[in-house]
Scaffold this active site. Sequence first.
Site, PDB file in Angstrom:
ATOM      1  N   ARG A   1      -0.615 -14.210 -36.727  1.00  0.00           N
ATOM      2  CA  ARG A   1      -1.561 -13.152 -37.103  1.00  0.00           C
ATOM      3  C   ARG A   1      -0.924 -11.778 -37.037  1.00  0.00           C
ATOM      4  O   ARG A   1      -1.065 -10.968 -37.958  1.00  0.00           O
ATOM      5  CB  ARG A   1      -2.818 -13.204 -36.231  1.00  0.00           C
ATOM      6  CG  ARG A   1      -3.671 -14.429 -36.504  1.00  0.00           C
ATOM      7  CD  ARG A   1      -4.838 -14.512 -35.559  1.00  0.00           C
ATOM      8  NE  ARG A   1      -4.329 -14.659 -34.192  1.00  0.00           N
ATOM      9  CZ  ARG A   1      -5.034 -14.468 -33.097  1.00  0.00           C
ATOM     10  NH1 ARG A   1      -6.305 -14.111 -33.179  1.00  0.00           N
ATOM     11  NH2 ARG A   1      -4.506 -14.633 -31.900  1.00  0.00           N
TER      12      ARG A   1
ATOM     13  N   ASN B   1      -7.507 -16.804 -36.791  1.00  0.00           N
ATOM     14  CA  ASN B   1      -7.360 -18.218 -36.482  1.00  0.00           C
ATOM     15  C   ASN B   1      -8.667 -18.939 -36.764  1.00  0.00           C
ATOM     16  O   ASN B   1      -9.749 -18.383 -36.526  1.00  0.00           O
ATOM     17  CB  ASN B   1      -7.002 -18.426 -35.010  1.00  0.00           C
ATOM     18  CG  ASN B   1      -5.580 -18.059 -34.684  1.00  0.00           C
ATOM     19  OD1 ASN B   1      -4.744 -17.916 -35.562  1.00  0.00           O
ATOM     20  ND2 ASN B   1      -5.289 -17.896 -33.408  1.00  0.00           N
TER      21      ASN B   1
END
Length: 92
Positions: free
Chosen positions: A20, A38
């Site tokens: 990320r 996620n």
Amino acid sequence: MGLERRRILFSGRVQGVGFRATTSWLARGFEVAGYVRNLADGRVEVVAEGDDAELDKFVEAVRGELGGFIRDVDASPLTTDAPPLDGFGVRY
């Protein structure tokens, strides 16, 4: 040329490896807006908006930087009446 919004799902060993943060950092180099997060099933979702060519370049940059963790990429266009996305960030 108008904006396109895509949902891109990355699968593989993509959680817990800085995916990320790296994706958000890479987005700064492209004219894209959106977010990365996620998913409960182990994938990482990116929703990104920009022109078609810029989105392609952004996804290729993610694949180039994080390809060792990615097993599969599934991208699909999103249709929405929502306002344009602004900035790019990590969602939790």
